[in-house]
Scaffold this motif. Structure first.
Motif: not given
Length: 470
Positions: A266-275
């Protein structure tokens, strides 16, 4: 090792976070000549990039949530024309500037305090050249320090994976989020431990769409299961998308955002990612292994309960030890280290009485024996859980989620642990911690006056219900 003469001893501390600066205060009070070497600024990550800024950010989000609660209490906001205002808006640039200014002010206060008691402060990177010598590379050039006692308090940094490299713009660690000027439209948080859960809810409260990617069955997998259930219910009720059993494989930039690829395809799209996938100790490349200091397979400094390492005269405190990643524990380890090294009275570290808090909304505070200890047979106790929704003060405040849970030793009724899920649970856990620390039994807690109405009344009520008759 016998105690050195505190009045003539030289103490060198690597790192100015809670473990380092609290140790410096103790050592200075005992009369030692103290030097603290810090690369980034007094207070360390806890003050500059972790605890203080993150909790300030969370407090801002909590303040905004008060606007939502106000409507439930019959209070409505209107503009000058009398039209109802439905949403408060967070200007993230302003919020972050305040947060960082607050952190800088706290760091300055710590610097002032250490200077007042005569601690020497050096800005630079330190390397252990022997158990009694430290080399410093700083702004004023190289410097070699001799030491009778060394304290390692070098902390930890965010864990980075090869397939998810932070760029400080769209793919961020928790130390980089305060550089953002605009609110992420859709933030994908990877990791549902304490840091991930706290910041996911903070950004949700500030107005971002938030997706929380959790590799486990539920959020906060290491916490009390009843508490974690409440928090996950609150997350989903407020509009967060929680993806359980979803392990991240990679995070990549797209033309206008990020894509988080999961191991199941699966792929999750976003404007930003927080690790928020853990941390690693900062113990490599500073001379520890070369000088015989034992490190665990994870790279943490191995210490005993008085903070001694495997090398005489060298102590360690805080996140670099992996004992318990809390600022309060780091500070206690540092204080214990100096008291032991300089010959003052000292009690070994006891993790059984450490209170901890997760700054979600509601907060989760814990101390002592846990539900997991009971479930896995490490403790035998009676348990009482009391929902806060039945508390009169909670009704007045519009609180609908949360509870008080107490663990009482069978037979004696001694309070051996507790969980509080509530707004400001970090304050409410203190009476439970006092009970655990001093072995108060449920009758002693129950017979202590509480204010009516108050949330703390539920703690006394839970203790009352654990009274054993006959």
């Amino acid at each position: 090792m016998g105690p050195v003469n505190a009045r003539s001893s030289r103490v060198v501390i690597l790192g100015g976070g809670p473990g380092g600066y609290e140790a410096a205060l103790v050592a200075a009070h005992l009369g030692a000549e103290v030097t603290v070497v810090e690369r980034d600024g007094l207070g360390g990550a806890a003050v500059l990039t972790d605890c203080v800024p993150s909790k300030a950010l969370i407090a801002t989000a909590d303040y905004m949530s008060e606007f939502e609660t106000a409507a439930d209490l019959g209070v409505h906001l209107e503009d000058a024309e009398g039209d109802e205002v439905s949403d408060a808006v967070a200007e993230l640039g302003e919020v972050n500037r305040r947060v960082l200014a607050l952190a800088a002010a706290q760091s300055a206060d710590i610097t002032t305090r250490l200077t007042e008691v005569g601690v020497r402060l050096l800005r630079g990177s330190a390397t252990l050249t022997s158990p009694t010598a430290v080399h410093v590379d700083g702004a004023d050039g190289p410097l070699d320090l001799e030491a009778d006692v060394v304290l390692l308090a070098t902390g930890a940094s965010p864990r980075v994976m090869d397939t998810a490299q932070p760029d400080g713009e769209r793919i961020l660690t928790w130390q980089q989020i305060y550089d953002l000027d605009t609110l992420p439209e859709r933030l994908v948080v990877v990791g549902s431990g304490v840091t991930g859960a706290e910041l996911a809810q903070a950004y949700l409260g500030l107005g971002s769409e938030v997706v929380l990617v959790s590799s486990r069955d539920r959020v906060l997998p290491g916490e009390d299961p009843d508490a974690a259930t409440v928090i996950e219910d609150v997350f989903t009720k407020r509009g967060m998308e929680v993806l359980g059993r979803s392990r991240m494989a990679a995070v990549e930039r797209t033309a206008d955002g990020v894509v988080v690829r999961l191991e199941d395809g699966r792929e999750v799209l976003g404007s930003h990612a927080l690790l928020a996938v853990g941390s690693v100790p900062q113990t490599r490349g500073i001379g520890l292994e070369e000088n015989g200091i034992e490190l665990s397979p994870s790279g943490h400094v191995v210490v005993d309960r008085v903070s001694r390492t495997s090398v005489r005269g060298v102590y360690a405190a805080g996140d670099c030890t992996g004992v318990l990643p809390l600022a309060s524990v780091a500070a206690m380890q540092g204080r214990i280290a100096m008291s032991h090294a300089l010959g003052d009275a000292v009690a070994p570290l006891s993790l059984g009485v450490v209170s901890a808090n997760i700054f979600t909304d509601p907060e989760i505070a814990t101390v002592g024996v846990s539900q997991k200890d009971l479930d896995e047979g490490r403790a035998d106790a009676d348990v009482l859980m009391l929902p806060l929704a039945r508390n009169a003060r909670a009704k007045m405040l519009g609180i609908t989620d949360g509870f008080v849970k107490l663990f009482a030793q069978k037979g004696s009724g001694a309070v051996v642990g507790g969980v509080v899920v509530a707004p400001r649970a970090s304050e409410l856990i203190f009476p439970v911690t006092l009970a655990v620390q001093h072995r108060l039994n449920v009758d002693q807690v129950a017979s202590t006056f509480t204010v009516y109405p108050s949330l703390s009344g539920s703690i006394a009520e839970a203790a009352r219900r654990l009274h054993v008759t006959g």
